[in-house]
Design an enzyme around this catalytic site. Structure first.
Site, short mmCIF file in Angstrom:
data_model
loop_
_atom_site.label_atom_id
_atom_site.label_comp_id
_atom_site.label_asym_id
_atom_site.label_seq_id
_atom_site.Cartn_x
_atom_site.Cartn_y
_atom_site.Cartn_z
N GLY A 1 63.51 86.81 47.36
CA GLY A 1 62.96 87.00 46.02
C GLY A 1 61.69 87.83 46.05
O GLY A 1 61.52 88.71 46.91
N SER A 2 60.80 87.51 45.15
CA SER A 2 59.62 88.35 44.94
C SER A 2 58.66 88.36 46.13
O SER A 2 57.78 89.24 46.20
CB SER A 2 58.87 87.91 43.71
OG SER A 2 59.73 87.98 42.59
N THR A 3 58.79 87.40 47.07
CA THR A 3 57.89 87.45 48.22
C THR A 3 58.10 88.74 49.01
O THR A 3 57.20 89.23 49.68
CB THR A 3 58.12 86.26 49.17
OG1 THR A 3 59.50 86.23 49.54
CG2 THR A 3 57.78 84.94 48.50
N PHE A 4 59.31 89.32 48.86
CA PHE A 4 59.62 90.55 49.60
C PHE A 4 58.85 91.75 49.03
O PHE A 4 58.72 92.78 49.70
CB PHE A 4 61.12 90.81 49.58
CG PHE A 4 61.55 91.91 50.52
CD1 PHE A 4 61.62 91.70 51.89
CD2 PHE A 4 61.85 93.19 50.04
CE1 PHE A 4 61.99 92.71 52.74
CE2 PHE A 4 62.21 94.21 50.89
CZ PHE A 4 62.28 93.97 52.26
N LYS A 5 58.35 91.60 47.80
CA LYS A 5 57.57 92.69 47.21
C LYS A 5 56.36 93.04 48.09
O LYS A 5 55.87 94.16 48.05
CB LYS A 5 57.12 92.32 45.80
CG LYS A 5 58.29 92.32 44.80
CD LYS A 5 57.90 91.73 43.45
CE LYS A 5 59.12 91.68 42.54
NZ LYS A 5 58.90 90.77 41.39
#
Lengths: 482, 443
Positions: free
Chosen positions: A209-213
């Protein structure tokens, strides 16, 4: 008759030579194969007669020890885990009939005291029984307990790393199992639908999810595709490859920089950014962070999973150009899967000024007399991004916790840097219709990082900021407090 | 001249006994040190005791058989010493006194040796009683199947039990049969050769004299079925073919005998379950690793632990730790060679094989030196049966051939084997003594 007698003797000599040949085959040439034969219990019995070394936590708490049964030649040692399930992952178990797993397996040679031939001959001459070495880990029992309590039985994992050294300070996977039960219950444990034997911290492959941003932002900033002030228009929704990609809550943000985009986890910003960075460059940074290969942690490679983009039917890793949707990968979706240890490594890299240290559980090996035989030397795995890029990301990650999606990770008196993530996994089995994978990755104190962390919970209807952030906060608090 | 040769032979024998006693002493000391962590003078006294007995036997040979082969006795004593050390090592594991029992059998064996030498000075009288001896031999083979005294072990009828005393008659029967064959072939060997006809390129023995060949072949088959003793049957038949070959010089007879055995064996293999099982396990021991394949697999695994130099005395796992269950089954009898390889390595195994080869060499030397046909054939037969017995059991535990239960001569635990082999030694030395005396004295 004499000629025949001599021939007969020659024949018997040949027969005996065959015996020598077969004996050499079993005793020498094929010996290793025979020793590895599944039905051959001799190596196991032999291992049982060696006093296996004790495994300690960083503060000296005994994690695993061997206690003797019987005396003299028939002595046998049995493994005991006084803290029950607390260190079940990542320490694993070691029993004669069930074998070794995880840390017990990786560090087997130290634990059974495999020295150079020379030392053991000397020990033999001195009449010493073979004794294994003791191994101290970097694991902190208080942090371990905190993570344990905070997960509170929900399936998920917590990994805490000291960024400057790569030392693993906490690694918890739930549901837990008690290694003491393995001799009786291994079959039942293997069938457990909750998968309690699975170390989710290293083997759980989840959409990040957004942690990969953080990875997308790191690639963009470090390669100079953007600088912290570059503005990109972030509408409420984009049409990517025929389907809409929208922001959480459906808001449009207009022209924003990377800090604002991270703080509010703006999907459309990062989808565009991902395209700017491009497949090849994003993959290059993923590789540097440790994606697409197994984490270099001291656990058996078959008990550690790789993070990356996987073909859903074959399970093979996909490379650039193999039809991956870069816009969705940039926001941690598509077929991207990451393990908690991998996301903790991302946080630790940013915390350590862009340098990824090899994650290691062990710290020191001592012999039975207490002499230090080996100490873990922190080892840089890769130089991922520049110190400047790391500092720029840190500022944005601080904002996430002070004013963005990750406020639940805030600690009093300490700045925390972090990033939340909520990946929706509809239709996942065993989740009773709770579709979310909640994430928090981060580190603290933000300006002098002592601990980096990844916390994740499976099967929840909450968000990363509400479910995972409080867990991470509590564990970081414990580790900074010391 | 004769006297010098004579005394130097006996002196060589005496000298050869010293390393034997040393080996025993050191072996006992090593095992003792391993098991009790304290070295005591006990092991030393064992060595002295052994040396004293051997010395007594040596003096007896000096008086009675002054010209006999000087190496046979020390070599056999060496095997016994080897066996005693291994058994002593098993004593603490089994809480038994195997070594002491075996030592007593050794003394008894030497007494029997002396008795045979004393009363059979002219061993050629055996020729006169060959049919009686053959009958005794067959009777001995049948004994295990007799009611009340017969005893079944592992599906084979190998022993008899009278009260507390167990006995394996096949061990003695092998000597009886060899005496019969040597004597019969001495008389008929010429006619077997002269009357031979060539049929289809094969030289066949005359039908009239084929009788005994068929009888012995029948006896071997019979043993397979009725006594279920595959190992002894193999060893008897091999010794029979060896004798037939030496007596007639016709290799074709051996080929015929061998093919007859093969045909019979194949027939029995396909009809008798016990034999078929043995062969199937030999071909694939992993098909049932915890039951029928257990013995041969454990034998291989134990050898794998040995490597080049072995794990050391008393270091190999024989019983499952903490239990009395044997991991290496029959470690004191059938599988003692596996235990030797496990603890003394490939070198230990080769040493054992080398001793058997040396005994065979000396035995055949006796046969070569003998002047009459009966002596030659008897020495050949005795030596062959001894060597083939070693081959059958070592070959069995190393998977060269199917594993069958015969003892490793003089090393395995067991009184019958010791007694029989010392009778065998007595006969060999009697032949040797006469042959050398004739050679020197020029009769």
């Amino acid at each position: 008759m004499n000629a025949q007698i001599i021939k007969l003797f020659a024949f018997i000599t040949v027969c005996f030579a065959v015996l020598v040949g077969f004996t050499s085959y079993w005793a020498v040439f094929d010996a290793d194969n025979l020793k590895n034969e599944r039905v051959n219990k001799r190596p196991l019995f032999k291992a049982q007669q060696i006093k296996r070394g004790t495994i300690f936590a960083a503060d000296g708490t005994v994690i695993a020890r061997s206690t003797p049964n019987g005396r003299g030649a028939s002595i046998q040692y049995v493994r005991e885990y006084p803290t029950a399930g607390l260190f079940g992952h990542p320490i694993g178990y070691s029993f004669i009939s069930q074998g070794n797993s995880e840390f017990e397996s990786f560090h087997n040679s130290e634990l059974v005291g495999d020295d150079s031939e020379f030392t053991s001959i000397i020990d033999e001459l001195r009449g010493k029984d073979p004794v294994g070495h003791n191994v101290t880990t970097s694991l902190d029992p208080v942090a371990q307990q905190t993570a344990f309590d905070q997960l509170a039985g929900r399936p998920g994992a917590v990994v805490a790393i000291e960024p400057s050294t790569g030392k693993i300070r906490a690694m918890v996977s739930q549901p837990p199992y008690d290694p003491n039960q393995v001799p009786e219950d291994l079959t039942a444990l293997n069938r457990d639908p909750g998968g309690s034997l699975l170390n989710r911290a290293t083997q759980g492959q989840y959409p990040p999810g957004s942690t990969f941003k953080l990875v997308t932002a790191a690639a963009a900033l470090d390669s100079g595709v953007i600088d912290p002030d570059t503005l990109i228009d972030a509408p409420a929704s984009l049409n990517i490859q025929g389907s809409p990609l929208a922001n959480f809550g459906g808001s449009a943000f207009g022209e924003i920089n990377v800090e604002t985009a991270l703080t509010n986890s703006v999907n459309t910003f990062f989808a565009k950014l991902g395209r700017k960075v491009g497949e090849d460059r994003l993959y290059e940074y993923m590789d540097r962070f440790g994606f697409n290969s197994k984490p270099q942690i001291d656990l058996p490679t078959d008990e550690v999973m790789t993070s990356g983009v996987f073909d859903s039917s074959t399970g093979e890793l996909l490379s650039p150009g193999e039809g991956v949707d870069i816009s969705r990968i940039a926001i941690g979706q598509e077929r991207l899967l990451a393990t908690p240890i991998q996301m903790a490594e991302v946080a630790a890299t940013i915390a350590n000024g862009g340098k990824l240290m090899k994650p290691q559980i062990w710290d020191q090996v001592r012999d039975a007399d207490g002499r230090v035989l080996d100490t873990m030397n922190p080892d840089e795995q890769s130089n991922v991004i520049s110190e400047d890029s790391a500092a720029e990301l840190t500022i944005a990650m601080k904002a996430v916790v002070t004013e963005g999606t990750g406020t639940a990770a805030a600690l009093s008196g300490v700045d925390v840097a972090g990033k939340t993530g909520t990946a929706e996994v509809p239709g996942r089995e065993n989740c009773d219709g709770l579709p979310n994978q909640a994430w928090f990755v981060g580190f603290a104190p933000a300006d002098d990082p002592q601990i980096a962390i990844a916390a994740t919970v499976e099967c929840t209807d909450g968000q990363g900021g509400t479910v995972a952030a409080p867990i991470a906060a509590a564990v970081m608090q414990t580790l900074i407090g010391e | 001249m004769g006297r010098t040769v004579r005394s130097s032979a006996r002196n060589r024998e005496l000298l050869a006994l010293v390393p034997v006693a040393l080996l025993l002493t050191m072996g006992f000391a090593a095992v003792f040190g391993q098991n009790d962590d304290v070295l005591s003078t006990l092991s030393l006294s064992y060595g002295l005791y052994f040396l004293a007995i051997c010395l007594a036997a040596h003096i007896y040979i000096r008086i009675r058989l002054p010209d006999a082969d000087p190496y046979l006795f020390p070599l056999m004593a060496l095997l016994t010493a080897f066996g005693l050390v291994m058994l002593y090592r098993l004593d603490s594991e089994f809480s038994r006194e195997l070594a002491r029992d075996q030592a007593n059998w050794f003394v008894l064996g030497l007494v029997l040796f002396a008795v045979v030498v004393q009363f059979l000075r002219d061993y050629t009288v055996l020729e006169r009683y060959r049919y009686t001896i053959a009958a005794i031999g067959i009777g001995l083979l049948l004994a295990p199947r007799l009611p009340l005294i017969g005893a079944q072990v592992n599906g084979a009828y190998l022993g008899v039990k009278i009260g507390p005393f167990g006995f394996q008659p096949a061990e003695l029967a092998k000597i009886c049969i060899v005496i019969f064959l040597a004597s019969y072939l001495r008389e008929h060997r010429e006619v077997l050769v002269v009357g031979a006809k060539r049929v289809l390129g094969l030289t066949l023995p005359p039908l009239k004299h084929l009788g005994p060949l068929l009888v012995v072949w029948g006896a071997a088959m019979f043993m397979l079925i009725f006594i279920r003793d595959l190992g002894s049957s193999l060893m008897f038949f091999a010794a029979f073919l060896a004798l037939l070959y030496v007596a007639t010089g016709r290799f074709s007879f051996v080929v015929i005998g061998m093919s007859m055995f093969m045909v019979g064996a194949y027939f029995i293999y396909s009809t008798v379950g016990h034999v078929a099982d043995r062969v199937d396990i030999w071909l694939d021991p992993y098909q049932d690793p915890s039951d029928t394949g257990f013995q041969v697999l454990q034998s291989m695994f134990a050898q794998a632990d040995g490597g080049l130099f072995g794990e050391g005395f008393a270091e190999s796992i024989v019983a499952i730790p903490g239990t009395d269950t044997q991991l290496l089954p029959a470690a004191q009898t059938d599988l003692i060679y596996s235990l030797i390889v496990s603890e003394l390595g490939l070198f230990g195994g080769c040493a054992i094989i080398a001793i058997y080869l040396l005994i065979a060499a000396r035995g055949f030397k006796v046969a070569l030196m003998a002047n009459d046909g009966f002596s030659k054939l008897l020495a050949t037969g005795l030596t062959s049966v001894f060597a083939f017995q070693a081959f059958v059991i070592i070959g069995g535990v190393t998977r060269v051939i199917p594993l069958t239960g015969v003892t490793l001569p003089l090393v395995s635990y067991g009184g019958s084997s010791i007694l029989a082999n010392f009778i065998l030694l007595a006969l060999l030395l009697l032949i040797s003594d006469r042959a050398r005396r004739e050679a020197q004295g020029g009769h």
